[in-house]
Design an enzyme around this catalytic site. Sequence first.
Site, PDB file in Angstrom:
ATOM      1  CD  GLU A 197       1.950  10.391  -1.467  1.00 55.50           C
ATOM      2  OE1 GLU A 197       0.892  10.092  -0.891  1.00 55.50           O
ATOM      3  OE2 GLU A 197       2.875   9.569  -1.659  1.00 55.50           O
TER       4      GLU A 197
ATOM      5  CD  GLU B 230      -2.013   2.269   1.396  1.00 57.29           C
ATOM      6  OE1 GLU B 230      -1.660   3.067   0.486  1.00 57.29           O
ATOM      7  OE2 GLU B 230      -2.209   2.613   2.564  1.00 57.29           O
TER       8      GLU B 230
END
Length: 479
Positions: A381, A251
Amino acid sequence: MSTELRRLRNYIDGEFRDAADGRTTEVVNPATGEAYATAPLSGRADVDAAMAAAAAAFPAWRDLVPAERQKALLKIADAFEERAEELIAAEVENTGKPIGLTRSEEIPPMVDQIRFFAGAARMLEGRGAGEYMEGLTSFVRREPIGVCAQVAPWNYPMMMAVWKFAPALAAGNTVVLKPSDTTPASTALMADIIGSIVPKGVFNVVCGDRDTGRLMVEHETPAMASITGSVRAGMSVAESASKDLKRVHLELGGKAPVVVFEDTDIPKAVEGISEAGYFNAGQDCTAATRVLVHESVHDEFVSALAKAASEIKTGQPDDEDVMYGPLNNPNQLKQVSGFIERLPAHAKVEAGGHRVGDKGYFYAPTVVSGLKQDDEIIQQEVFGPVITVQAFRDEDQAVEWANGVEYALASSVWTKDHGRAMRMSKKLDFGCVWINTHIPLVAEMPHGGFKKSGYGKDLSGYGFEDYTRIKHVMTSLDM
């Protein structure tokens, strides 16, 4: 006057231990910038010991009837509730998060998620038996995988630990868990709680840095490696695990598009998006930090969002008026600041864009407009309290820009048009699509992404199945 630092320790085979070679690292409270504890900097001997303990404990834990594993997980959930204030205190030292929000937004879902997987423990079943070849009956066994090497991140140290150990233990696996080197305190407390409930060796905690994590992933004992972290870390884990074909559960990062159409209730959208973008200082891979808004309402939206940002407060954990606390560490503060410092000339900082105070790692809620699709801050990000805004022309362009990044974890669509919402939910290439909301999670539904956001699911029955393997058994009817 110097303050003596608290000593955190590994938890291996049912006991707390220092690193075998005595090495430690300081743990810093990001709200103050000051060290409050030391933690082991674990090496090969520590990893070997933890893996050996987990391997020795696996057969008995695997062979327990599911009801017994369920009982253990329910006891863990009850104990987390009973010792919630201790867990909150440890997590606040770890992260600098607001005390009240940690109490209301983390403890309840953590406990609920453990109880969900306690129920899932009794759902380890295969398909019904049947005859698919004359004279032979087939059935499927669903079994635990074995020892799981798990690495948790620093943005939600407690909750991400739960997402890892709860399905693994429920399925009958044993665990060696490594918290981030910047946030080991709450995981050490979890070890104390869980260790009093499960047999020794079932749950182990090894503290350390990325080298420690690498040793865990490369170790020959685990059958599975699971990590929540950066894309770079995930790629490294996948590469290391490939050498002996371990299962991998990843993840990783996110760059969630938030697509706002012209028929949206702007005040409600701004309220929901600002909360989902700035919560936890934007240190969330699903955070609502990349807004695409229709050009006809762009200026109205930007003005309202900038106003909302100017009214949001960051500060110390005991301040009841703050929405979020500090960034986790000085490197993260440098990363977020760097994105703003490198903005292209066509970008405009509508709110924030600066550090707050000189104590701790606080950063102001920030809004940046005027951006283009290929700008660094759109493609990469930030992992901080920074919301970017782009103006799109039509639905096709919104889809193109939304999908035009390397991440594919989460997204949201804001519109009153049901048909449009359904079209967008089909076209958006993300593991989750929220409609007229952003960031709620429930234990019953899967969380996980595509592309460079990784693979495998957390939460839900799908996440539970990721910690199992299936075996075909065929028997002759003639004997």
